[in-house]
Design a protein around this motif. Structure first.
Motif, mmCIF file in Angstrom:
data_model
loop_
_atom_site.group_PDB
_atom_site.id
_atom_site.type_symbol
_atom_site.label_atom_id
_atom_site.label_comp_id
_atom_site.label_asym_id
_atom_site.label_seq_id
_atom_site.Cartn_x
_atom_site.Cartn_y
_atom_site.Cartn_z
ATOM 1 N N ILE A 311 0.831 -1.208 0.000
ATOM 2 C CA ILE A 311 0.000 0.000 0.000
ATOM 3 C C ILE A 311 0.863 1.254 0.000
ATOM 4 O O ILE A 311 1.883 1.324 0.697
ATOM 5 C CB ILE A 311 -0.944 0.015 1.225
ATOM 6 N N LYS A 312 0.433 2.196 -0.823
ATOM 7 C CA LYS A 312 0.987 3.550 -0.785
ATOM 8 C C LYS A 312 -0.162 4.504 -0.467
ATOM 9 O O LYS A 312 -1.325 4.191 -0.739
ATOM 10 C CB LYS A 312 1.633 3.912 -2.134
ATOM 11 N N GLN A 313 0.205 5.676 0.093
ATOM 12 C CA GLN A 313 -0.852 6.618 0.446
ATOM 13 C C GLN A 313 -0.439 8.059 0.191
ATOM 14 O O GLN A 313 0.737 8.397 0.182
ATOM 15 C CB GLN A 313 -1.229 6.467 1.920
ATOM 16 N N VAL A 314 -1.443 8.871 -0.028
ATOM 17 C CA VAL A 314 -1.331 10.324 -0.007
ATOM 18 C C VAL A 314 -2.323 10.809 1.038
ATOM 19 O O VAL A 314 -3.467 10.339 1.055
ATOM 20 C CB VAL A 314 -1.648 10.947 -1.375
ATOM 21 N N MET A 315 -1.895 11.735 1.922
ATOM 22 C CA MET A 315 -2.797 12.163 2.981
ATOM 23 C C MET A 315 -2.697 13.663 3.224
ATOM 24 O O MET A 315 -1.709 14.314 2.870
ATOM 25 C CB MET A 315 -2.500 11.423 4.287
ATOM 26 N N GLU A 363 4.882 -3.735 2.297
ATOM 27 C CA GLU A 363 4.009 -4.907 2.341
ATOM 28 C C GLU A 363 3.639 -5.206 3.784
ATOM 29 O O GLU A 363 4.503 -5.274 4.658
ATOM 30 C CB GLU A 363 4.697 -6.122 1.718
ATOM 31 N N ALA A 364 2.361 -5.374 4.039
ATOM 32 C CA ALA A 364 1.898 -5.602 5.406
ATOM 33 C C ALA A 364 0.772 -6.615 5.427
ATOM 34 O O ALA A 364 0.027 -6.770 4.453
ATOM 35 C CB ALA A 364 1.430 -4.287 6.024
ATOM 36 N N ASP A 365 0.652 -7.315 6.555
ATOM 37 C CA ASP A 365 -0.492 -8.194 6.789
ATOM 38 C C ASP A 365 -1.732 -7.318 6.952
ATOM 39 O O ASP A 365 -1.726 -6.345 7.711
ATOM 40 C CB ASP A 365 -0.235 -8.990 8.069
ATOM 41 N N VAL A 366 -2.779 -7.662 6.237
ATOM 42 C CA VAL A 366 -4.016 -6.870 6.307
ATOM 43 C C VAL A 366 -4.469 -6.691 7.752
ATOM 44 O O VAL A 366 -4.928 -5.623 8.152
ATOM 45 C CB VAL A 366 -5.122 -7.540 5.463
ATOM 46 N N GLN A 367 -4.345 -7.749 8.538
ATOM 47 C CA GLN A 367 -4.819 -7.688 9.917
ATOM 48 C C GLN A 367 -4.019 -6.715 10.773
ATOM 49 O O GLN A 367 -4.479 -6.318 11.853
ATOM 50 C CB GLN A 367 -4.769 -9.089 10.543
ATOM 51 N N ASN A 368 -2.819 -6.341 10.325
ATOM 52 C CA ASN A 368 -1.989 -5.427 11.107
ATOM 53 C C ASN A 368 -2.168 -3.968 10.701
ATOM 54 O O ASN A 368 -1.549 -3.079 11.293
ATOM 55 C CB ASN A 368 -0.507 -5.809 10.974
ATOM 56 N N ILE A 393 -5.842 10.872 12.384
ATOM 57 C CA ILE A 393 -4.741 11.795 12.074
ATOM 58 C C ILE A 393 -4.907 12.509 10.740
ATOM 59 O O ILE A 393 -4.101 13.376 10.395
ATOM 60 C CB ILE A 393 -3.377 11.069 12.088
ATOM 61 N N GLY A 394 -5.920 12.138 9.947
ATOM 62 C CA GLY A 394 -6.057 12.807 8.675
ATOM 63 C C GLY A 394 -7.025 12.145 7.733
ATOM 64 O O GLY A 394 -7.816 11.273 8.106
ATOM 65 N N LEU A 395 -6.910 12.563 6.453
ATOM 66 C CA LEU A 395 -7.724 12.020 5.370
ATOM 67 C C LEU A 395 -6.764 11.428 4.342
ATOM 68 O O LEU A 395 -5.795 12.079 3.945
ATOM 69 C CB LEU A 395 -8.565 13.137 4.746
ATOM 70 N N HIS A 396 -7.028 10.186 3.904
ATOM 71 C CA HIS A 396 -6.053 9.427 3.127
ATOM 72 C C HIS A 396 -6.642 8.945 1.803
ATOM 73 O O HIS A 396 -7.805 8.565 1.732
ATOM 74 C CB HIS A 396 -5.587 8.189 3.899
ATOM 75 N N LEU A 397 -5.784 8.922 0.767
ATOM 76 C CA LEU A 397 -6.031 8.145 -0.449
ATOM 77 C C LEU A 397 -5.096 6.949 -0.398
ATOM 78 O O LEU A 397 -3.881 7.107 -0.249
ATOM 79 C CB LEU A 397 -5.745 8.978 -1.704
ATOM 80 N N LEU A 398 -5.653 5.739 -0.529
ATOM 81 C CA LEU A 398 -4.868 4.516 -0.445
ATOM 82 C C LEU A 398 -4.804 3.845 -1.809
ATOM 83 O O LEU A 398 -5.828 3.680 -2.474
ATOM 84 C CB LEU A 398 -5.483 3.541 0.558
ATOM 85 N N ALA A 399 -3.599 3.461 -2.206
ATOM 86 C CA ALA A 399 -3.407 2.711 -3.451
ATOM 87 C C ALA A 399 -2.942 1.306 -3.107
ATOM 88 O O ALA A 399 -1.943 1.133 -2.402
ATOM 89 C CB ALA A 399 -2.387 3.398 -4.343
ATOM 90 N N VAL A 400 -3.685 0.305 -3.578
ATOM 91 C CA VAL A 400 -3.279 -1.086 -3.394
ATOM 92 C C VAL A 400 -2.390 -1.457 -4.576
ATOM 93 O O VAL A 400 -2.863 -1.601 -5.703
ATOM 94 C CB VAL A 400 -4.503 -2.014 -3.309
#
Length: 445
Positions: A311-315, A363-368, A393-400
């Motif tokens: 996952i990558k994000q912009v916030m 890369e992360a476990d979804v549950q974490n 903490i904010g507003l995020h755009l998440l890219a899978v």
């Protein structure tokens, strides 16, 4: 014809071997019908006698302008017994007869349809080559192979015509529906997502036999037939051959191989059986709406230890105390940005604009992940960018940007595509047969 050739071959191989040595079937188990010897999946226990079926040689049924006689039915019943090693008894003869008659009706319809396609006429040479290949797989000459069937009362023409029709029908369905059976990238992506979501659930590798009540004379007839088949398989009849000849499930063409089944994706009665069966056990008949199942537990696993995503994000930073106006402004900015960015461009875009923060979460476990991120991580398509997600903490755009199953090895996209293609082709073939039956004039005497 590959699997058909194999299953016929192993049945005949076992017949040849059984004349020298018979195997002993294991006893039944309290929680299930019994344990199957792994060898019994492909080899029956003993050579059957050629039974004398009491029926007239007259016409039993007509399929359009083709007739099915008592002699035709006896021949098909003998071939069915030879292929499956189901020992004929007074209890199971009606089920064998019904299955043989259904097969003859289907083949008459298939043969008539094949007659409309001159380029799909299977030659004697092609049939000879198929019989030769079947014989070679069991270490016999073609003549010895046919002679052995003849000892059980089966005429060579019975096997030859069955092979001829099966080869032609397979080519017809494959050629006619190949383009319609093709699998879209979206379907593969969706299937991969389902596999990932199911990664942490229990999974069962099973063989299945499904007796459809409408085709065997009702639910009680299906249950009686299933009980007889279970008894025969515990005594040594090969599961794969029985599934191929008797099962109405799409997996019948693969000897009943249903692959890995995920916990919670089947009917409750089947799920209960899957939970109770040990590896190597055969279930008792399992009644469901419309028919009866028999399940062979080939393997079990607890599922993967993790479903992993990249996952990558912009916030935009926003404290919990942010006003509604501030939240609305941030949301509007991110909604405008969302269709303009991708996994490859979002971090660069974040560093080029004031007020945006970009991060590669790796890369992360979804549950974490943060609870607010987990739904996107589980369900969003790889390569997609989410709508704004609010956290403290904010507003995020998440890219899978990637997803894989951790722990248990998962199929790759090519394997998933191949499986879906076979399923689509089998479904189209069944619809084709259904349409032929509906349009046909079938009369039973």
């Amino acid at each position: 014809m590959g699997l058909q050739r194999y299953m016929t071959g192993v049945a005949i191989a076992a017949l040849l071997a059984s004349s020298a040595m018979a195997q002993t079937a294991p006893p039944a188990q309290p929680a299930a019908a019994g344990n199957l010897n792994p060898a019994a999946e492909a080899a029956p226990a003993a050579r059957p006698a050629a039974p004398a079926f009491q029926m007239s040689d007259g016409i039993l049924a007509t399929v359009n302008d083709s007739v099915i006689t008592g002699f035709d039915l006896r021949q098909r019943m003998l071939l069915l017994i030879a292929m499956t090693q189901v020992q004929p008894t007074p209890e199971n003869i009606p089920a064998i007869q019904q299955q043989a008659l259904n097969a003859l009706v289907d083949e008459r319809l298939q043969a008539r349809e094949l007659a409309n396609f001159e380029d799909l006429q299977i030659t004697d040479q092609q049939v000879d080559e198929e019989i030769t290949a079947m014989a070679q797989e069991v270490g016999a000459t073609p003549q010895a192979y046919l002679d052995f069937l003849a000892q059980g009362g089966i005429r060579p023409v019975t096997l030859r015509e069955q092979i001829r029709t099966q080869m032609g029908w397979s080519q017809l369905v494959g050629g006619r529906f190949q383009s319609r059976a093709r699998v879209s990238r979206a379907a593969v992506t969706a299937a991969m997502r389902q596999i990932s979501e199911a990664a942490t659930k229990k999974q069962y590798l099973i063989g299945e036999i499904y007796l459809e009540s409408a085709r065997v004379g009702g639910q009680q007839a299906a249950l009686n037939g299933a009980n007889q088949l279970v008894q025969q398989m515990v005594q040594g009849a090969p599961f794969q051959a029985v599934a191929q000849q008797f099962s109405a499930a799409p997996s019948a063409t693969r000897g009943g191989d249903a692959g890995w089944i995920v916990e919670g994706t089947v009917q409750p009665a089947l799920q209960q059986a899957l939970d109770q069966l040990d590896v190597g056990q055969l279930s008792r008949p399992i009644p469901v709406d419309g028919g009866v199942y028999i399940v062979y537990m080939r393997d079990k696993r607890d599922g993967a230890s993790a479903s992993l995503v990249q996952i990558k994000q912009v916030m935009i930073e926003l404290p919990e105390t942010a006003t509604d106006v501030e939240i609305a402004a941030a949301r509007q900015r991110l909604e405008t940005l969302q269709p303009q960015i991708t996994c490859d461009t979002m971090l660069a875009r974040a560093t080029s604009e004031q007020g945006l923060l970009g991060a590669d979460l790796g890369e992360a476990d979804v549950q974490n992940l943060a609870p607010q991120f987990q739904q996107v991580a589980r369900s969003a398509a790889v390569g997609s960018v989410s709508t704004p997600v609010r956290t403290p903490i904010g507003l995020h755009l998440l890219a899978v940007c990637g997803r894989r199953v951790g722990g248990t090895e998962a199929p790759n996209p090519q394997e998933v595509e191949s499986t879906l293609f076979r399923q689509n082709l089998a479904t189209l073939g069944r619809r084709y047969m259904r349409d032929l039956r509906e349009d046909a004039l079938i009369e039973y005497r």
